[in-house]
Structure formats: C-alpha cells, structure tokens
Design an enzyme around this catalytic site. Structure first.
Site, PDB file in Angstrom:
ATOM      1  N   ARG A   1       0.591  -0.825   0.056  1.00  0.00           N
ATOM      2  CA  ARG A   1       0.375  -0.292  -0.162  1.00  0.00           C
ATOM      3  C   ARG A   1       0.329   1.065   0.166  1.00  0.00           C
ATOM      4  O   ARG A   1       2.119   1.205   0.609  1.00  0.00           O
ATOM      5  CB  ARG A   1      -1.203   0.150   0.840  1.00  0.00           C
ATOM      6  CG  ARG A   1      -1.926  -0.820   1.064  1.00  0.00           C
ATOM      7  CD  ARG A   1      -2.550  -0.518   2.233  1.00  0.00           C
ATOM      8  NE  ARG A   1      -3.461  -2.102   2.105  1.00  0.00           N
ATOM      9  CZ  ARG A   1      -4.473  -2.652   3.051  1.00  0.00           C
ATOM     10  NH1 ARG A   1      -4.889  -2.014   3.705  1.00  0.00           N
ATOM     11  NH2 ARG A   1      -5.620  -3.700   2.648  1.00  0.00           N
TER      12      ARG A   1
ATOM     13  N   ARG B   1       2.462   0.746  10.702  1.00  0.00           N
ATOM     14  CA  ARG B   1       1.950   1.649   8.692  1.00  0.00           C
ATOM     15  C   ARG B   1       2.859   0.941   8.142  1.00  0.00           C
ATOM     16  O   ARG B   1       4.207   1.666   7.980  1.00  0.00           O
ATOM     17  CB  ARG B   1       1.421   2.565   9.190  1.00  0.00           C
ATOM     18  CG  ARG B   1       0.921   2.762   7.782  1.00  0.00           C
ATOM     19  CD  ARG B   1       0.090   4.397   8.341  1.00  0.00           C
ATOM     20  NE  ARG B   1      -1.219   4.620   9.710  1.00  0.00           N
ATOM     21  CZ  ARG B   1      -1.569   4.331   8.926  1.00  0.00           C
ATOM     22  NH1 ARG B   1      -2.380   4.166   7.354  1.00  0.00           N
ATOM     23  NH2 ARG B   1      -2.406   4.025   9.895  1.00  0.00           N
TER      24      ARG B   1
ATOM     25  N   GLU C   1      -6.163  -1.515  14.698  1.00  0.00           N
ATOM     26  CA  GLU C   1      -7.059  -1.892  13.946  1.00  0.00           C
ATOM     27  C   GLU C   1      -5.710  -3.180  13.460  1.00  0.00           C
ATOM     28  O   GLU C   1      -4.691  -3.244  13.190  1.00  0.00           O
ATOM     29  CB  GLU C   1      -7.587  -1.851  12.648  1.00  0.00           C
ATOM     30  CG  GLU C   1      -8.156  -1.960  11.996  1.00  0.00           C
ATOM     31  CD  GLU C   1      -8.263  -1.564  10.769  1.00  0.00           C
ATOM     32  OE1 GLU C   1      -8.653  -0.259  10.054  1.00  0.00           O
ATOM     33  OE2 GLU C   1      -8.418  -2.732   9.404  1.00  0.00           O
TER      34      GLU C   1
ATOM     35  N   SER D   1     -10.306  -6.065  10.160  1.00  0.00           N
ATOM     36  CA  SER D   1     -11.175  -5.002   8.624  1.00  0.00           C
ATOM     37  C   SER D   1     -12.391  -6.494   8.566  1.00  0.00           C
ATOM     38  O   SER D   1     -11.200  -7.021   7.701  1.00  0.00           O
ATOM     39  CB  SER D   1     -10.959  -4.761   8.178  1.00  0.00           C
ATOM     40  OG  SER D   1     -12.013  -3.021   8.195  1.00  0.00           O
TER      41      SER D   1
ATOM     42  N   ARG E   1       1.015  -6.517  12.130  1.00  0.00           N
ATOM     43  CA  ARG E   1       0.848  -5.726  13.621  1.00  0.00           C
ATOM     44  C   ARG E   1       0.514  -6.920  14.636  1.00  0.00           C
ATOM     45  O   ARG E   1       0.260  -7.082  15.897  1.00  0.00           O
ATOM     46  CB  ARG E   1      -1.185  -5.260  12.815  1.00  0.00           C
ATOM     47  CG  ARG E   1      -0.568  -4.105  12.348  1.00  0.00           C
ATOM     48  CD  ARG E   1      -1.997  -3.819  11.955  1.00  0.00           C
ATOM     49  NE  ARG E   1      -1.456  -2.221  11.383  1.00  0.00           N
ATOM     50  CZ  ARG E   1      -2.535  -1.541  11.203  1.00  0.00           C
ATOM     51  NH1 ARG E   1      -3.944  -1.050  11.376  1.00  0.00           N
ATOM     52  NH2 ARG E   1      -2.094  -0.405  10.599  1.00  0.00           N
TER      53      ARG E   1
END
Length: 427
Positions: free
Chosen positions: A267, A282, A354, A357, A396
RNA sequence: GGAGAGAUGGCAGAGUGGUUGAAUGCGACGGUCUCGAAAACCGUUUCACCCGCAAGGGUGACGGGGGUUCGAAUCCCCCUCUCUCCGCCA
C-alpha cells in the site's frame, strides 16, 4: 456497483443511504438523466435493427426463390438497408458514449450502508460492541513499544530495509523472520481447520481485478502500479481471491465458498505522512492472512458474523486482548455495507489498534466483478454476496505479541499456541 | 525474445456470407416405463438489456474492439489470451 434499476426506481432511498456516509454530493440526478436518454436511444436503435434484420432476411428469401439480385425489387430493399445503416451509425456511438458515462459515474459511487450500520460521521462514532481478554492485559508498568523491544532483540532491521527500499519498509531478521513465518502458518492452519480452502494467488494483478473489488477507479493512488504493464501490486489478497470468480456463473450448490490466503500486501499509504512512522504498524509492504467468502445472499449476514469469529479465534488462541468495533456509516470502506473491525491492545501506547477488518460487501463487488450464481430450476441468475476479513494482519500481530508478552527483564514470551510453530518459548 | 497453431453453448465438437442462438454427441433437468433403479424412449435445456400493468414483443452476444456487406460465427484489420516448437530462466 449500485444497481442502476434501484437508482432509477428508488432514487430518494438510494440518496438517503448514500448521504449517511458523508456530506459528499453523490449526485444521482445526472445518472438518471443519462440513463433515460440512453434508454430512449436504445429503443429507437433496436427498432431500426429490427427492420434491418427483416430486410436482410427478405433479401435472402427473394434471392433463394429466384429474384434477380441486381433487380429493382432487391435494389430498393438494399437502399432502405443502407439508409438504416447510416442512421444506426449515428445512434450507436451516441448510445455507447452514454453507457460509458453512466458506467463511469456508477463506478464512483460507494456501496449503500446496510440499514443496521450505525449512522455517524467518522471513526469517533464507531460503536464498541465487546471486549475480550481483559484478564490478559499486561500488568507491569513500563512496556517498551514493539520497535524498541524488537531492536533490542535484534529481530528487525529498519535502517537497512530503508536503504534497500524506502522508508516504511522493514526487514525481519533471525527470530523475527521465524516468528513472522510461524504466525503465518499458525493462522493458515487455524483457518483451514475452520473450513477455508487455502489459495496462493497472484500478487501482481490487472486493472479489471482492482475495479472488480472497488479499488479502481477511485483509489488508484493507494496502490503500486507497474509502469510498463497493466499490473498492480495487490493491496490485499481480497482482490485476487474475490476476482477468482469474476465473470463466472457459479452453481448454487458450490456456495458458500471459503478461501484463506497468505500474501504480502502493498500500500502506498498516500496521505498518511507522519502517521505511525515507527514500527510495524503502517508499512508499504506487510503480510496478511486474508479470509474471503462468496455466499448466497440469504446467508451473508450469518456468514459475516462467523467470519468475525474466525478472525477473533486467532487472537483468542494467542491470548491477545482485543475489542470489536462496528464501523459507523462515515467510516465505512468504499465497498462495504457493514464492517466490523477487530482492534488489538497495544500496551505501549495504551490503545487498541486495528488488526482485522471484516466487511460484508453484499452484492456490490459481485456486480462490479460480475459474479453470479444459478439455482437449479430457477430462471436467470443472481449476484452472490462477497465478504472479506483479515485473519489477521501478521505484522500487527507480531507487534501485539512483542508488547503484550513483554517481561520485565526485556525478554518476550511466546504465546503457548505458537510455541509448536516457533519451537521456542521465549525471545 | 523467435516461429507456428488456435479461441464456438456446462463440456466435446460441426459450421467458411442468407430463417444459425447456432448441427451432432455427452451431461443436466422433466416425463413414460419400473416395487425401485439402470437401460430405452419422449420432451426441455444460455445470458443480458429495452418496450409493456400483463400477455407478449424487440435487440445484443460464437475471446475483445473496429471494418466490408442489404445481411457476418463465417471475409478484412487491430488487440488479448491459450497451445506447440526454439531460446532464456527460478
């Protein structure tokens, strides 16, 4: 993609649901106008074609029954045919253009939020549904952020990863790499046991696939594109795995289809400058085990609940405290009608972050990607519902382990369930 | 990268300009027969869109896009993909 018929027949309702997402102007009126023009054109065009077909047939019949192909009777028919042809050559491009415009506009519209999705402006109005694992919250006071503990343990390499790539990349080293691998295997094994069929999909995918799941055309700047080819690095395995069934009509007996997939994800994180600049939270490249479901519309609500459970079970097995958040309409992703986030506890910053999701896209992606199913004995086809969720984001999860399992002496315990995979008890 | 071959309905496989949405076979579905099943026989069997309250009517689709023609699965051009051989390569 929204159903043009629904917009046509129920514009107020569609408008109202879209407005629940944000104050953006979703202007349906232009679509409706283009749509009615298009249908007008289609009607006259198809009437002309009908006549043209008649002429063609009758010329054929006359020739076969002995008329002179060069005679006056056939000449007149040919002339009429030519006249129609010239009219059609005007109408056809117009209609095509209208269709393209309508399509363009439709592709820009997000999914309608489910009626049950709580209405709200942004993430502050998300609803916490439940927490799990309070008894596992770490008690010792000073917990180092995972990047510090990782650095101490020598299991990450940020500087050198930045050298060989760019900022927001990391390399895992030694036990770090082994832990990542162990987590991937652990997650996959669990999901396979839960009934998901593993897939290793392509990681470079074409534009049609990204359009099918909704990343294109609106969010091109969020993915990495290969300049010389129509290929992109996947932002999530959801894209290749859901698109597996693009342009297919599945037999209803095949449903539900459950897939899990481990892939790296890429990403660009455009617009997140300065956010989460340290650690594993991130990154431009991260590993994820993804869950994808292709289901009958009648079951998608229940399938959504069980999807969340499948993701939760990983955290439960690892004894990592988390909470379940139901996203409000303002925080909902483009393709989702309803979405639950799972947030894991990160003690160093005393926040839930998070880690998964889980979205129900209903028929939104199915329409874009044209994934349908057919029920035996029933006329026609229906769109499937598609769901996806992380099960889980691997980096994560590693961050959460490094923090939640930290011990006062600076070592990190390995969650019991993971020990057989890593073949050690402590880092 | 070089050379060649190909892309037709769920599958196999005809069709090289005129009622071809598409022969034939297989499969699937319904029926007859049977205690039941198999076999046999009969029948059915794509999808999308538009008009219409409906009954019904129309259009489009033989990998995709353009062209020739009154008419294209069939002829021409471009693109994509697949296969075979050679080269290269984990």
């Amino acid at each position: 993609m929204l159903d043009i018929k629904l917009i046509r027949e129920n514009p107020e309702k569609v408008q109202e649901l879209l407005n629940r997402r944000s104050e953006e102007d979703y202007a349906l009126q232009p679509i409706l106008e283009l749509d009615s023009k298009q249908r007008e054109l289609e009607t006259s065009r198809s009437q002309l074609s009908a006549r043209s077909n008649e002429i063609g047939k009758s010329i054929g019949q006359k020739i076969r029954s002995g008329s002179d192909p060069k005679g006056a009777e056939i000449g007149a028919l040919k002339a009429e045919g030519n006249e129609i042809k010239s009219k059609l050559s005007e109408l056809e491009p117009q209609e095509k253009e209208l269709k393209a415009q309508i399509d363009n506009l439709l592709l820009q519209l997000p999914n309608l939020p489910d009626e049950s999705t709580p209405i709200g402006k942004d993430e502050r109005e998300n609803v916490e549904l439940r927490r799990w694992g309070d008894e596992y919250l770490p008690q010792n006071g000073k917990i180092l952020p995972h990047w510090d503990i990782g650095e101490k343990l020598g299991i990450f390499e940020f500087g050198r990863a930045v050298k060989v790539a760019q900022s927001r990349f990391v390399s895992l080293v030694g036990a770090g790499a082994a832990l990542e691998r162990a987590l991937i295997n652990f997650m996959l094994d669990r999901q396979i046991a839960a009934g998901y069929l593993e897939v290793m999909p392509p990681i470079l995918i074409n534009s049609n696939s990204l359009t099918g799941t909704g990343q294109l055309p609106k969010f091109a700047e969020e993915s990495f594109k290969c300049q010389d080819d129509d290929l992109w690095l996947i932002p999530t395995a959801e894209v290749p795995v859901t698109n597996f069934y693009r342009e297919e009509i599945l037999d209803a007996s095949l449903l539900p289809i459950y897939h899990c997939a481990y892939t790296p994800c890429f990403r660009r994180e455009a617009g997140s400058y300065g956010k989460d600049t340290r650690g594993l939270i991130r990154l431009h490249q991260f590993n994820k085990v993804e869950l994808v479901k292709i289901v009958h519309p009648d079951t998608s609500e229940a399938e959504h609940q069980s999807l969340v459970q499948n993701a939760e079970e990983i955290l439960q097995a690892l004894k990592l405290p988390y909470r379940i958040i139901e996203l409000c309409t303002g925080d909902l992703g483009f393709g989702a009608a309803k979405c639950y986030d799972i947030e894991v506890w990160l003690p160093s910053s005393e926040t839930y972050r998070e880690i998964s999701s889980c979205s129900n896209c209903k028929d939104f992606q199915a329409r874009r990607a044209d994934i349908r199913f057919k029920e035996a004995g029933k006329k026609g086809t229906q769109y499937v519902h598609t769901l996806n969720g992380s099960g889980l984001a691997v980096g994560r999860t590693m961050a959460a382990i490094l923090e939640n399992y930290q011990q006062p002496d600076g070592t990190v315990k390995i969650p019991e369930a993971l020990q057989p995979y890593l073949k050690r008890e402590i880092l």
